[in-house]
Enzyme design. Sequence first.
Site: not given
Ligand code: GLA
Length: 636
Positions: A144, A298
């Site tokens: 991210e 994710e």
């Molecule tokens: C993000 C991060 C993860 C985690 C999630 C929690 O997407 O990439 O490492 O922190 O959020 O929702």
Amino acid sequence: MPLWYGGDYNPEQWPEEVWAEDVALMRRAGVTLVTVGVFAWSLLEPSEGRHTFGWLDRVLDLLADGGIRVDLAVPTASPPPWFSLAHPDALTVTRDGVRLTHGSRDTYCVSAPAYRAASLRITRALGERYRDHPALAMWHVHNEYGTPCHCDHAAAAFRTWLRERYGGLDALNDAWTTAFWGQHYSDWAQITPPRATQYLPNPAQALDFRRFVSDEMLAHFREQRDLLRELTPEVPVTTNYVLAGWASIDHWKWSREVDLVAVDHYPSGRGTAAAEQTAFAADLARSWADGRPWLLMEQATGYVTGPRMTAKEPGEIARHSLQHVARGAKGVMFFQWRASLGGAEQWHPGMVPHTGPDSRVFREVCALGEALKRIPPDEPADEPLVEAEVAILWDEEAWWAVQAPGLPSAELDCLAAVEQAHRVLWRQGVTTCFAHPSHDLSAYRAVLVPSLYLISDEAARDLGTYVRGGGTLVVSFFSGIADEHTRIRPGGYPGALREILGVRVEEFRPLADAVTLTDFGVATAWSEVVHLDGAEAVARYPGGGPAVTRRRLGEGMAWYVSTRLGDSGYAGVLARAGLAGSGAPGVEIVRRRDRVFALNHTQDEQPVPVHGTDLISGEPVTGVLNPGQCVVVRAT
Ligand code: GLA
């Protein structure tokens, strides 16, 4: 290739004896791909240049023996504490000048030479170590991207970026309108990132800094990617985008550089609102991927945003996942495999919850794994994965510009307008995609332009050509106002789109109280003094001024909505523009090539025009879905 299924696996948080059970449970759940080591830098390089790969070797070997592939992370999102202590100049500085410390994550400056060097060193070390490992399926670079830094390294890199963009200071002074408030720059060294200022910052400077942050991170991603490509030319390189309100990178640009678009999605709504947001995210991802498959990197087995972390209702984990698959995902992944017992995200749900595998969540996870196995892979074909007749224009730069202070109303919200356009069509079963204003739009029956504040001359001209050629254009207020330097186009709003729309807006009148139009119901937040200049009024404000207009132009029609309508009012405009769908609210039907996905997000039985055999259950589908039911049939 079958659909990927899995999630972030962080074995370093668990004693080794748990690992064998993990692999056994993953096999039970049908997991085929796990992302390993996203935040493991400090455990892989506990001191400068000393690598401890033994534990990761054992994890990868175990996974390979279990037939599970690995999306191996390059853990550069979170440098180790020793690094931060040795290189305090590489820690993030906020716009207020506060230098952050380690102890959380994502605390780095991508422009700091020490960070760049250390990041490339761990990238190379991982690449060389695991290039031939049988488990390696993909590289997951960083996590991210998006932490902006305002330090002196960032300032120097910003100046270099600006020199390339503008060539000379005269062009920069002009683009930034530095004559205002005496900001004229006479030397490049005077330019800084938009740090804390006494009063309003310069909007053009702020926007350029956001562009720079995206480009600077992309430059470093490219270095990492190229290094990995050199070592493992066959292994795709990706990174996971964050969605929702925090996007710090220009996803259109980035998507041309990754081998696979991958997104993280956590809906903030619940129930149907979550389903709407899921469809929105999936359509964005597919659009960034230029219609090709992309990966849901994710999501969560529960709701994690908002004031309460609540469970997803029974069936929602699978239904949200199938929404992503219907809209082009080549895999469904979660954060994270096992819910952590400690650490900052110890309450974040996992595929294996704190309770353990004897739980509803894990049973649903297993059922989803089984369902995904039964959805056959796409046949190679030329046609797009998902056909969309309507495009919604989405440009992150225009969105960033509307996040600036000092606009005529604090209620202007570009993202909310784009979400409304998508939501209203989703509810009627109209499949949409997103397009950048510079894209070729000629294939779409209609193009929606919800609050696109900035637009280039070329993009505006292309929209005119699109309408003349027979397209339907629906523009909403606060579009076409400014050029790419946030300079307002004079002579009447909506600037670059005035002629196409056949209107001239003399004044903006942001609304404190709602008003009711002659048609399309209640309008809030915004109104305009609109003069017709080739267009006709379709709905009027209480005082009689035009509120919604349309103009025939060539073979097409250009609509203008000068105020914020509710969902039903906006749907009414779209219906008048010939864009009504036939779907029922909460019932989602999407065709992915030769498969039709029918998903019932409601609590009621629903009729659907879908017949055949459900590929997931093997049961016949006879035109009715049970509450919450999801089916996938071959298109006839
Ligand atoms: C993000 C991060 C993860 C985690 C999630 C929690 O997407 O990439 O490492 O922190 O959020 O929702």
